[in-house]
Design an enzyme around this catalytic site. Structure first.
Site, PDB file in Angstrom:
ATOM      1  CG  HIS A 120     -51.009  64.791 -18.861  1.00  0.00           C
ATOM      2  ND1 HIS A 120     -51.577  65.381 -17.642  1.00  0.00           N
ATOM      3  CD2 HIS A 120     -49.864  64.088 -18.340  1.00  0.00           C
ATOM      4  CE1 HIS A 120     -51.112  65.092 -16.868  1.00  0.00           C
ATOM      5  NE2 HIS A 120     -50.023  64.341 -16.875  1.00  0.00           N
ATOM      6  CG  ASN A 127     -56.242  65.724 -22.159  1.00  0.00           C
ATOM      7  OD1 ASN A 127     -56.409  66.949 -22.193  1.00  0.00           O
ATOM      8  ND2 ASN A 127     -55.615  65.226 -21.074  1.00  0.00           N
ATOM      9  CB  SER A 149     -48.642  62.139 -23.438  1.00  0.00           C
ATOM     10  OG  SER A 149     -47.520  62.015 -23.009  1.00  0.00           O
ATOM     11  CG  LEU A 159     -56.739  62.074 -14.509  1.00  0.00           C
ATOM     12  CD1 LEU A 159     -57.747  63.131 -15.324  1.00  0.00           C
ATOM     13  CD2 LEU A 159     -56.689  62.482 -13.042  1.00  0.00           C
ATOM     14  CG  ASP A 160     -54.140  62.840 -17.253  1.00  0.00           C
ATOM     15  OD1 ASP A 160     -53.864  63.184 -15.860  1.00  0.00           O
ATOM     16  OD2 ASP A 160     -54.879  63.466 -17.842  1.00  0.00           O
TER      17      ASP A 160
HETATM   18  C1  GRF Z   1     -50.895  72.898 -20.782  1.00  0.00           C
HETATM   19  O1  GRF Z   1     -49.601  72.655 -20.248  1.00  0.00           O
HETATM   20  C2  GRF Z   1     -51.622  71.588 -21.020  1.00  0.00           C
HETATM   21  O2  GRF Z   1     -50.890  70.515 -21.061  1.00  0.00           O
HETATM   22  C3  GRF Z   1     -52.035  71.377 -19.679  1.00  0.00           C
HETATM   23  O3  GRF Z   1     -52.458  72.755 -18.992  1.00  0.00           O
HETATM   24  C4  GRF Z   1     -51.753  73.661 -19.827  1.00  0.00           C
HETATM   25  C5  GRF Z   1     -52.763  74.556 -20.592  1.00  0.00           C
HETATM   26  O4  GRF Z   1     -52.276  75.520 -21.562  1.00  0.00           O
HETATM   27  N1  GRF Z   1     -53.309  70.571 -19.564  1.00  0.00           N
HETATM   28  P1  GRF Z   1     -52.958  76.367 -22.333  1.00  0.00           P
HETATM   29  O5  GRF Z   1     -54.321  76.872 -21.865  1.00  0.00           O
HETATM   30  O6  GRF Z   1     -53.053  75.584 -23.583  1.00  0.00           O
HETATM   31  O7  GRF Z   1     -52.173  77.544 -22.712  1.00  0.00           O
END
Ligand code: GRF
Length: 195
Positions: free
Chosen positions: A109, A107, A136, A144-145
């Site tokens: 974040h 994932n 990250s 979560l995260d």
């Molecule tokens: C990104 O900032 C990601 O880190 C977060 O949601 C945003 C999504 O952007 N979880 P995208 O859909 O990849 O443009």
């Protein structure tokens, strides 16, 4: 060649960065882009690149996470992914689902974890007066995260930054970080990426 499924909820800019990187001598290829929102703009972008897409509308399941996940497993298992990348996927997954893909679900974040898990990361970094922010990539666990960090990218916080201007700078760093981590992860390399 590793098979990669990417889960999205929105525009899919991270998904597009991952897909664009998986060419040539890259050890992986995208085999599916799926979303919990049939209206996610990223689905159309992936389909236009010839990548199989799927949508399972979580709203059709009310609060029944297990029902939603069971439906999502259909197209996901059909794609036989070796690696799953959550890229702007905004549903919290149950421990049962996470355990099924333990050690191979990543994932991204938008904060320097363990700082600011959850939402509104940029506003929280600004409110704290941080001089640095970032993103990250971590392995997904049931917390979560919170899973092991595979890579981080740092950006400066500028005077006068708003959550929007900081988010844009972090997003650009995400588009460099996630492909770099995926390439190493797919090649079996476990050392951290720091940008
Ligand atoms: C990104 O900032 C990601 O880190 C977060 O949601 C945003 C999504 O952007 N979880 P995208 O859909 O990849 O443009």
């Amino acid at each position: 060649m590793k098979r990669v499924a990417i889960l999205i909820s929105g525009g899919g800019s991270n998904m597009m960065a991952l897909v664009a990187s998986m060419t040539g001598d890259h050890p992986a290829r995208p085999v599916l882009v799926a979303s919990n929102d049939p209206g996610a703009a990223g689905l159309g972008k992936a389909a236009a690149l010839g990548i199989p897409v799927a949508a399972v509308d979580h709203r059709a399941f009310g609060g029944n996470r297990g029902g939603f996940e069971a439906a999502l497993l259909g197209p996901l298992l059909d794609a036989r992914p070796d690696i799953i990348c959550l890229a702007g996927f905004m549903r919290i997954l149950t421990p049962g689902f996470v355990d099924r893909f333990a050690g191979r679900m990543l994932n991204i974040h938008p904060s320097l974890l363990p700082l600011y898990p959850g939402l509104n990361t940029h506003a929280r970094a600004l409110a704290a007066g941080d001089v640095q922010a970032g993103a990250s990539v971590h392995l997904v666990t049931s917390a979560l995260d919170d899973g092991p960090i595979l890579g981080q990218a740092r950006v400066p916080v500028h005077p006068g930054d708003t959550p929007e201007t900081l988010a844009a700078r972090v997003l650009a760093a995400e588009h460099r970080l996630y492909p770099a981590v995926l390439r190493r992860f797919a090649a079996g390399q476990t050392d951290r990426v720091d940008l």
